[in-house]
Design an enzyme around this catalytic site. Structure first.
Site, PDB file in Angstrom:
ATOM      1  N   HIS A 115       0.644  -1.232   0.005  1.00  0.00           N
ATOM      2  CA  HIS A 115       0.135  -0.104  -0.099  1.00  0.00           C
ATOM      3  C   HIS A 115       0.965   1.241  -0.056  1.00  0.00           C
ATOM      4  CE1 HIS A 115      -3.830  -1.850   0.955  1.00  0.00           C
ATOM      5  NE2 HIS A 115      -3.271  -2.971   1.266  1.00  0.00           N
ATOM      6  N   ASP A 123      -5.487   5.981   1.609  1.00  0.00           N
ATOM      7  CA  ASP A 123      -5.785   4.718   1.182  1.00  0.00           C
ATOM      8  C   ASP A 123      -7.047   4.266   1.432  1.00  0.00           C
ATOM      9  OD1 ASP A 123      -3.680   1.752   0.661  1.00  0.00           O
ATOM     10  OD2 ASP A 123      -5.752   1.735   1.190  1.00  0.00           O
ATOM     11  N   THR A 135      -5.928   0.593  -3.969  1.00  0.00           N
ATOM     12  CA  THR A 135      -4.594   0.015  -4.483  1.00  0.00           C
ATOM     13  C   THR A 135      -4.698  -1.470  -5.000  1.00  0.00           C
ATOM     14  OG1 THR A 135      -4.204  -0.873  -2.014  1.00  0.00           O
ATOM     15  CG2 THR A 135      -3.292   1.616  -2.986  1.00  0.00           C
ATOM     16  N   GLN A 186      12.875  -4.779  -6.526  1.00  0.00           N
ATOM     17  CA  GLN A 186      12.294  -5.692  -7.386  1.00  0.00           C
ATOM     18  C   GLN A 186      11.850  -5.073  -8.724  1.00  0.00           C
ATOM     19  OE1 GLN A 186       8.943  -8.164  -6.558  1.00  0.00           O
ATOM     20  NE2 GLN A 186       7.558  -7.151  -7.466  1.00  0.00           N
ATOM     21  N   SER A 238       3.268  -6.300  -7.453  1.00  0.00           N
ATOM     22  CA  SER A 238       4.066  -7.202  -8.463  1.00  0.00           C
ATOM     23  C   SER A 238       3.362  -7.583  -9.794  1.00  0.00           C
ATOM     24  CB  SER A 238       4.255  -8.638  -7.728  1.00  0.00           C
ATOM     25  OG  SER A 238       4.797  -8.167  -6.467  1.00  0.00           O
ATOM     26  N   GLU A 295       3.905  -4.274 -11.725  1.00  0.00           N
ATOM     27  CA  GLU A 295       5.281  -4.087 -12.146  1.00  0.00           C
ATOM     28  C   GLU A 295       5.686  -4.849 -13.329  1.00  0.00           C
ATOM     29  OE1 GLU A 295       7.027  -4.433  -8.152  1.00  0.00           O
ATOM     30  OE2 GLU A 295       5.994  -2.711  -7.629  1.00  0.00           O
ATOM     31  N   ASP A 347      -6.601 -10.619  -2.419  1.00  0.00           N
ATOM     32  CA  ASP A 347      -6.863 -10.327  -4.141  1.00  0.00           C
ATOM     33  C   ASP A 347      -6.097 -11.209  -5.060  1.00  0.00           C
ATOM     34  OD1 ASP A 347      -4.587  -9.204  -3.347  1.00  0.00           O
ATOM     35  OD2 ASP A 347      -4.732  -7.477  -4.736  1.00  0.00           O
ATOM     36  N   GLN A 348      -5.198 -11.979  -4.539  1.00  0.00           N
ATOM     37  CA  GLN A 348      -4.176 -12.794  -5.524  1.00  0.00           C
ATOM     38  C   GLN A 348      -4.657 -13.755  -6.215  1.00  0.00           C
ATOM     39  OE1 GLN A 348      -1.321 -13.864  -2.265  1.00  0.00           O
ATOM     40  NE2 GLN A 348      -1.051 -11.816  -1.982  1.00  0.00           N
TER      41      GLN A 348
HETATM   42  N1  UDP Z   1       9.164  -6.016  -3.351  1.00  0.00           N
HETATM   43  C1  UDP Z   1      10.471  -5.468  -3.470  1.00  0.00           C
HETATM   44  N2  UDP Z   1      11.336  -6.482  -3.188  1.00  0.00           N
HETATM   45  C2  UDP Z   1      11.109  -7.536  -2.952  1.00  0.00           C
HETATM   46  C3  UDP Z   1       9.762  -8.045  -3.132  1.00  0.00           C
HETATM   47  C4  UDP Z   1       8.797  -7.363  -3.242  1.00  0.00           C
HETATM   48  O1  UDP Z   1      10.689  -4.291  -3.559  1.00  0.00           O
HETATM   49  O2  UDP Z   1      12.118  -8.456  -2.919  1.00  0.00           O
HETATM   50  C5  UDP Z   1       8.105  -5.074  -3.572  1.00  0.00           C
HETATM   51  C6  UDP Z   1       7.381  -5.113  -4.981  1.00  0.00           C
HETATM   52  O3  UDP Z   1       8.068  -4.300  -5.890  1.00  0.00           O
HETATM   53  C7  UDP Z   1       5.975  -4.475  -4.619  1.00  0.00           C
HETATM   54  C8  UDP Z   1       5.823  -4.627  -3.310  1.00  0.00           C
HETATM   55  O4  UDP Z   1       7.075  -5.070  -2.644  1.00  0.00           O
HETATM   56  O5  UDP Z   1       6.054  -3.275  -4.921  1.00  0.00           O
HETATM   57  C9  UDP Z   1       4.804  -5.740  -2.722  1.00  0.00           C
HETATM   58  O6  UDP Z   1       3.460  -5.455  -3.110  1.00  0.00           O
HETATM   59  P1  UDP Z   1       2.349  -6.637  -3.792  1.00  0.00           P
HETATM   60  O7  UDP Z   1       1.341  -5.802  -3.880  1.00  0.00           O
HETATM   61  O8  UDP Z   1       3.228  -7.392  -5.123  1.00  0.00           O
HETATM   62  O9  UDP Z   1       2.392  -7.984  -2.619  1.00  0.00           O
HETATM   63  P2  UDP Z   1       2.359  -7.700  -0.937  1.00  0.00           P
HETATM   64  O10 UDP Z   1       3.559  -7.469  -0.388  1.00  0.00           O
HETATM   65  O11 UDP Z   1       1.214  -6.665  -0.629  1.00  0.00           O
HETATM   66  O12 UDP Z   1       1.613  -9.186  -0.834  1.00  0.00           O
END
Ligand code: UDP
Length: 454
Positions: free
Chosen positions: A17, A113, A135, A333, A353, A356, A372-373
């Protein structure tokens, strides 16, 4: 930058978020708006890379433990976290607004948010306007909207269950967000997501981290109900549009990345040969699942860069060795996904992810875990077709054979060609949306203009 237009940004303090909020703020700053991002003192202590003075100003509010007096012992950890965050923000933000106003940097609006909709009350209570940022994909948000409106009945029986909601593909039970089909799993989180819509109609702006072409039908459906604006993908401009150079930052990370070791290793690998594996900031795989995944990755006989957060490392099989793999705690990432050697992304399908990878044209293998995945995985595998979704065995485990089969499906043969072509197609559309004059870029420009005019 000297500006009199000032906003307060309040992200929900989880990585998935924080990132889109920070990127939206960066865009607003580039339009001449001053941004103060507010979080609690305890969260600010864990932030790894702070932005410099030209970008986002960060202010903290004292932490309040709202559960100490007369706390309910049955609260789950999320409920405690949510209540404490709410108490801290509600108590501290008005002082920040007053402080800035008396120093001449009048705050015009609060951008918050969607899962903390009570921030609109803080805005209105202080005579400000409020912009809500969603988000998660509009498809997922709309499912929670239907629940909020009482329009969605869920059966606990997967067999034969299908739901056909306006603007969405037909979904089976396990294509819905896990919190919806497994309502008792995290009741506090389900409430949080349904409550996103409690103040929706009173917000002055409704922003969605998605883009028009990606969720065309559902966005049209939602915008027939309320004016909404797409502003995504909120990926730093240098990644989304290589022509845009200049100020950007990666955001604010709650984890420390192992940048050097990752890139030294990636540099030694051939183009598109590496599987990048990450399950984001929260997913919690079982030991059995980690074992299958670990050996599955080895059995692909490909190079892999696997992010295993420090708290998860104890689940890596004791006898695990791999000459082809590199395991790190955390990485940058976006930089990894944009590296020439990355051939596919084995992901939990978190929305950031997903966006991205989409922005960078990387094909996906999705192994959804929760929230949501599952719905994101459905969209990726069946609608956008820029990846595949793993299948679980009857015990809910993804076997090592399935890991190998899915990786092969996206990395080789005709199926791989089709998926990669789709990935490139979506990348072009995502870049178009955020490039100058694109749909999301125009929406951000209009939003900024309206704040500047307030
Ligand atoms: N991320 C990162 N490095 C890592 C793993 C994840 O910077 O090693 C970042 C990724 O780029 C994304 C966020 O962490 O922006 C993860 O958000 P996402 O919505 O994909 O998953 P959540 O962590 O909320 O389950």
């Amino acid at each position: 930058m000297a500006t009199n237009s000032h906003i307060i940004a309040i992200p929900f303090p989880l990585q998935g978020h924080i990132n889109p909020m920070v990127q939206l703020c960066n865009r607003l700053i580039s339009k001449g708006i001053r941004v103060t991002l507010v979080t609690t003192f305890s969260i600010s202590k864990t932030l790894q890379n702070r932005t410099d003075e030209n970008t986002i100003n960060i202010e903290t509010v004292p932490d309040i433990d709202s559960t100490v007096n007369g706390g309910d012992e049955n609260l789950d950890i999320y409920e405690v976290f949510i209540r404490n965050f709410r108490a801290s923000i509600t108590n501290g933000v008005p002082d920040i607004i007053r402080k800035h106003s008396s120093s001449g940097h009048h705050v015009k609006a609060v951008v918050y948010d969607s899962v903390i909709p009570w921030c609109l009350d803080i805005a209105k209570g202080n005579g400000l306007r409020g912009a809500v940022l969603f988000t998660q994909p509009c498809t997922v948000c709309s499912i929670f909207y239907h629940l909020h409106e009482g329009n969605l009945e869920i059966s606990s029986d997967e067999v034969g269950f299908e739901v056909s909601l306006p603007g969405m593909p037909v979904m089976g039970l396990k294509d819905l967000p896990t919190l919806v089909y497994d309502m008792n799993s995290y009741p506090s989180l389900l409430r949080l997501l349904v409550e996103q819509f409690s103040t929706f109609e009173n917000a002055d702006w409704r922003l969605f981290n998605t883009f028009d072409k990606l969720e065309d039908e559902i966005l049209k459906w939602m915008s027939n109900k309320y004016p909404i604006r797409t502003i995504g993908p909120t990926v730093p401009s240098m990644y989304a549009d290589k022509r845009l150079k200049g100020n950007y930052d990666y955001g604010l990370s709650l984890f420390k990345p192992s940048t050097e070791s990752c890139f030294q290793w990636l540099e030694t690998k051939e183009d598109r040969s590496v599987i990048y594996v990450s399950f984001g900031s929260l997913a919690d795989l079982t030991e059995k699942q980690m074992e299958e995944l670990a050996w599955g990755l080895v059995e692909t006989k490909r190079n892999f860069l696997w992010v295993v957060r420090e708290t998860e490392q104890c689940k890596i099989p004791k006898d695990f060795v791999s000459e082809r793999g590199l395991i790190v705690n955390w990485c940058t990432q976006l930089e990894v996904l944009s590296h020439r050697s990355v051939g596919c992304f084995f992901t939990h399908g978190g929305w950031n992810s997903t966006l991205e990878a989409l922005c960078l044209g990387v094909a996906l293998v999705v192994m959804p875990q929760w929230t949501d995945q599952t719905t994101n995985a459905k969209l990726i595998a069946d609608v956008w077709r820029n990846g595949v979704r793993v299948k679980c065995d009857p015990n809910g485990i993804v076997s090592r054979e399935e890991v190998v089969a899915c990786v092969n499906e996206v990395m080789e043969g005709e199926s791989g060609d089709v998926i990669r072509r789709n990935a490139v197609k979506w990348k072009e559309m995502a870049v178009e949306a955020v490039s100058e004059g694109g749909s999301s870029d125009t929406n951000i420009a209009e939003f900024a203009e309206e704040i500047l005019r307030t």
